[in-house]
Write a protein that holds these residues in place. Structure first.
Motif, short mmCIF file in Angstrom:
data_model
loop_
_atom_site.label_atom_id
_atom_site.label_comp_id
_atom_site.label_asym_id
_atom_site.label_seq_id
_atom_site.Cartn_x
_atom_site.Cartn_y
_atom_site.Cartn_z
N GLN A 1 46.26 -0.56 42.38
CA GLN A 1 45.95 -1.36 43.55
C GLN A 1 44.50 -1.10 43.97
OE1 GLN A 1 48.53 -0.66 46.88
NE2 GLN A 1 47.45 -2.08 48.22
N VAL A 2 43.76 -2.18 44.14
CA VAL A 2 42.35 -2.06 44.52
C VAL A 2 42.24 -1.93 46.04
CG1 VAL A 2 40.12 -3.20 44.52
CG2 VAL A 2 41.60 -3.37 42.51
N GLN A 3 41.42 -1.01 46.46
CA GLN A 3 41.17 -0.83 47.88
C GLN A 3 39.68 -0.59 48.10
OE1 GLN A 3 43.24 2.46 49.73
NE2 GLN A 3 43.15 1.51 51.75
N LEU A 4 39.14 -1.29 49.09
CA LEU A 4 37.74 -1.14 49.47
C LEU A 4 37.69 -0.72 50.93
CD1 LEU A 4 36.35 -4.46 47.92
CD2 LEU A 4 36.43 -2.20 46.85
N VAL A 5 36.95 0.34 51.20
CA VAL A 5 36.84 0.85 52.56
C VAL A 5 35.37 1.04 52.89
CG1 VAL A 5 37.44 2.68 54.16
CG2 VAL A 5 39.06 2.02 52.37
N ALA A 24 35.41 2.50 46.75
CA ALA A 24 36.30 1.63 45.97
C ALA A 24 37.29 2.47 45.18
CB ALA A 24 35.49 0.76 45.03
N SER A 25 38.54 2.08 45.23
CA SER A 25 39.55 2.73 44.41
C SER A 25 40.34 1.66 43.67
CB SER A 25 40.49 3.57 45.28
OG SER A 25 41.13 2.77 46.24
N GLY A 26 40.80 2.03 42.48
CA GLY A 26 41.59 1.09 41.70
C GLY A 26 40.80 0.15 40.83
N LEU A 27 39.47 0.24 40.87
CA LEU A 27 38.64 -0.60 40.01
C LEU A 27 38.32 0.19 38.75
CD1 LEU A 27 36.14 -2.21 42.53
CD2 LEU A 27 37.89 -3.39 41.20
N THR A 28 38.90 -0.22 37.63
CA THR A 28 38.72 0.54 36.39
C THR A 28 37.92 -0.25 35.36
OG1 THR A 28 40.82 -0.32 35.57
CG2 THR A 28 40.88 1.77 36.75
N TRP A 110 34.92 -17.49 47.81
CA TRP A 110 36.17 -17.74 47.12
C TRP A 110 36.23 -17.03 45.77
CZ3 TRP A 110 35.03 -19.76 42.47
CH2 TRP A 110 33.87 -20.54 42.35
N ALA A 111 35.07 -16.63 45.24
CA ALA A 111 35.03 -15.99 43.94
C ALA A 111 35.43 -14.52 43.98
CB ALA A 111 33.64 -16.12 43.34
N TYR A 112 35.44 -13.94 45.16
CA TYR A 112 35.71 -12.51 45.29
C TYR A 112 37.19 -12.27 45.54
CZ TYR A 112 30.79 -11.57 44.96
OH TYR A 112 29.50 -11.47 44.49
N ASP A 113 37.74 -11.31 44.80
CA ASP A 113 39.18 -11.08 44.82
C ASP A 113 39.61 -10.04 45.84
OD1 ASP A 113 38.27 -11.27 41.59
OD2 ASP A 113 39.82 -12.67 42.28
N TYR A 114 38.73 -9.11 46.14
CA TYR A 114 39.11 -8.00 47.01
C TYR A 114 38.06 -7.82 48.10
CZ TYR A 114 41.77 -7.06 42.79
OH TYR A 114 42.59 -7.18 41.70
N TRP A 115 38.54 -7.51 49.29
CA TRP A 115 37.67 -7.37 50.46
C TRP A 115 38.04 -6.11 51.23
CZ3 TRP A 115 33.78 -10.87 51.69
CH2 TRP A 115 33.76 -12.04 50.92
N GLY A 116 37.01 -5.50 51.81
CA GLY A 116 37.26 -4.42 52.74
C GLY A 116 37.56 -4.96 54.12
N GLN A 117 37.76 -4.05 55.06
CA GLN A 117 38.14 -4.45 56.41
C GLN A 117 36.93 -4.77 57.29
OE1 GLN A 117 37.82 -1.39 55.43
NE2 GLN A 117 36.69 -0.38 57.09
N GLY A 118 35.76 -4.38 56.84
CA GLY A 118 34.53 -4.68 57.57
C GLY A 118 34.09 -3.53 58.46
N THR A 119 32.78 -3.46 58.70
CA THR A 119 32.21 -2.48 59.60
C THR A 119 31.13 -3.16 60.44
OG1 THR A 119 31.20 -0.27 59.73
CG2 THR A 119 30.48 -1.66 57.91
N GLN A 120 31.13 -2.86 61.73
CA GLN A 120 30.23 -3.54 62.66
C GLN A 120 28.83 -2.94 62.62
OE1 GLN A 120 30.87 -6.24 64.93
NE2 GLN A 120 28.65 -6.14 65.18
N VAL A 121 27.85 -3.82 62.54
CA VAL A 121 26.45 -3.42 62.68
C VAL A 121 25.87 -4.20 63.85
CG1 VAL A 121 24.16 -3.50 61.63
CG2 VAL A 121 26.15 -2.85 60.26
N THR A 122 25.31 -3.47 64.80
CA THR A 122 24.73 -4.10 65.99
C THR A 122 23.27 -3.64 66.11
OG1 THR A 122 26.86 -4.11 67.11
CG2 THR A 122 24.90 -4.40 68.47
N VAL A 123 22.37 -4.61 66.18
CA VAL A 123 20.95 -4.32 66.30
C VAL A 123 20.45 -4.87 67.63
CG1 VAL A 123 18.68 -4.51 65.23
CG2 VAL A 123 20.74 -4.52 63.80
#
Length: 125
Positions: A1-5, A24-28, A110-123
């Motif tokens: 299982q692929v996971q992105l954090v 990234a985990s699960g990407l072999t 649409w081409a990307y299969d896996y996504w992380g949950q996101g992280t906020q950047v504020t400038v």
């Protein structure tokens, strides 16, 4: 299982720097990975991408010369070094992986299969 954090987001003043990380985990297999961002009321847009096998990179015009995408294959981690940050860079930043990349489809969400949950950047100005 692929996971992105993702982690490393935060608040910074204009002109400052931040480094985002994506574990990234699960990407072999070699693939293409990218950073996207989404500001309130705007569509998600690609920022930077990299082919993990050969290391070739691609950047949005708005961040060229300021942002650098890189990877540490030993740590299975993707990075985005962001310098000279501006208020327009404020957004939620997402890490994404494309397991079977098509040529030139660098920033098609649409081409990307896996996504992380996101992280906020504020400038702030």
């Amino acid at each position: 299982q692929v996971q992105l954090v993702e982690f490393g987001g935060g608040s910074v003043q204009a002109g400052g720097s931040l480094r985002l990380s994506c574990a990234a985990s699960g990407l072999t297999y070699s693939t293409r990975m990218a950073w996207f961002r989404q500001a309130p009321g705007k569509e998600r847009e690609g920022v930077a991408a990299i082919y993990t096998g050969r290391g070739s990179t691609y950047y949005a015009d708005s961040v060229k010369g300021r942002f650098t995408i890189s990877q540490d294959n030993a740590k299975n981690t993707l990075y985005l070094q962001m310098n000279s940050l501006q208020p327009d860079d404020t957004a939620v930043y997402y890490c994404a992986a494309d397991r079977d990349p098509l040529p030139n489809m660098w920033f098609q969400t649409w081409a990307y299969d896996y996504w992380g949950q996101g992280t906020q950047v504020t400038v702030s100005s």
